[in-house]
Design a protein around this motif. Structure first.
Motif, mmCIF file in Angstrom:
data_model
loop_
_atom_site.group_PDB
_atom_site.id
_atom_site.type_symbol
_atom_site.label_atom_id
_atom_site.label_comp_id
_atom_site.label_asym_id
_atom_site.label_seq_id
_atom_site.Cartn_x
_atom_site.Cartn_y
_atom_site.Cartn_z
ATOM 1 N N ASP A 1 0.910 -1.344 -0.037
ATOM 2 C CA ASP A 1 0.011 -0.095 0.047
ATOM 3 C C ASP A 1 0.902 1.091 -0.179
ATOM 4 O OD1 ASP A 1 -2.472 -1.281 0.029
ATOM 5 O OD2 ASP A 1 -2.377 -1.706 2.323
ATOM 6 N N SER B 1 0.562 5.109 -1.462
ATOM 7 C CA SER B 1 -0.430 6.219 -1.738
ATOM 8 C C SER B 1 0.167 6.824 -3.093
ATOM 9 C CB SER B 1 -0.941 7.061 -0.774
ATOM 10 O OG SER B 1 0.040 7.796 -0.068
ATOM 11 N N GLY C 1 -2.056 2.641 -6.053
ATOM 12 C CA GLY C 1 -2.011 2.661 -4.505
ATOM 13 C C GLY C 1 -2.098 1.516 -3.661
#
Length: 220
Positions: free
Chosen positions: A103, A105, A110
């Protein structure tokens, strides 16, 4: 050496040179501008001959032990590069799967899910240990005749965050899909492992002499 502990409980094992042992080596490679950090990654591992996930006694610890910081390696307190599990008596083959979740962003979309399946063949040899790290059997590999005096990180079957960047020589089957804001990458390939002795696994000589102290973390 940066590291991230993933606390998740369970089994342990005592290494025995007489036991059939597999050295797992979960490695994830990212690209230079991906901006992935240790805390962005989680790892789980499964083996086709086991009913439960493979988890070191202290949980998986992710590290960046190599000079090239684009590689993330799963290990434990006892073994900084990978983890040891037992094999069944007479077992000749099996499949290991590395499940990576990332993960980050700053990198669209993302969220990434990487499933890396490796069909392993356990060949005959001098001992009862099979290592997924080609550095431990470099002299027996095809790369030893290519003029490379010492093992190279990139010769291992590392996982990738993206489909791009796979060497054609790996002959890996790779599929990619984007669903619900997550990119899914499925990697499937094979690896034939020669049997080595436990004493030949994680030796300084294997990693090219004194450079082991500067570049790699070995089994304590």
């Amino acid at each position: 050496m940066p590291q991230l502990q993933i606390d998740d409980a369970v089994s342990t094992m005592n290494l025995d040179a007489r036991a059939r042992t597999l050295h797992l080596l979960p490695v994830l490679q990212v690209d230079p501008f991906d901006g992935v950090a240790l805390e962005d990654i989680t790892l789980s591992v499964s083996a086709s001959w086991l009913d439960t996930p493979v988890i070191p006694a202290t949980g998986w610890t992710l590290r960046q032990p190599y000079p090239n910081r684009l590689y993330f390696v799963g290990g434990s307190d006892d073994c900084h590069l990978g983890h040891f599990i037992t094999l069944q008596g007479g077992q000749k083959a099996g499949e290991v799967t590395f499940h990576w979740s990332v993960d980050v962003s700053a990198l669209p979309p993302g969220h990434f899910q990487i499933t890396h399946r490796l069909g392993l063949v356990f060949e005959e040899g001098s001992g009862n240990t099979w290592s997924m790290d080609v550095a431990n059997w470099w002299a027996q590999s095809e790369f030893a005749t290519e003029g490379h005096a010492t093992p190279e990180i990139g010769r291992n079957r590392f996982s990738r965050l993206k489909r791009q960047g796979f060497s054609p020589s790996r002959r890996a089957h790779v599929s990619e899909a984007l669903r619900d804001g997550c990119r899914y990458l499925d990697i499937h390939e094979s690896l034939e492992l020669p049997a080595i002795t436990l004493g030949d696994c994680w030796t300084i000589d294997t990693y090219g002499g004194d450079t082991v102290h500067e570049c790699l973390e070995a089994l304590r």
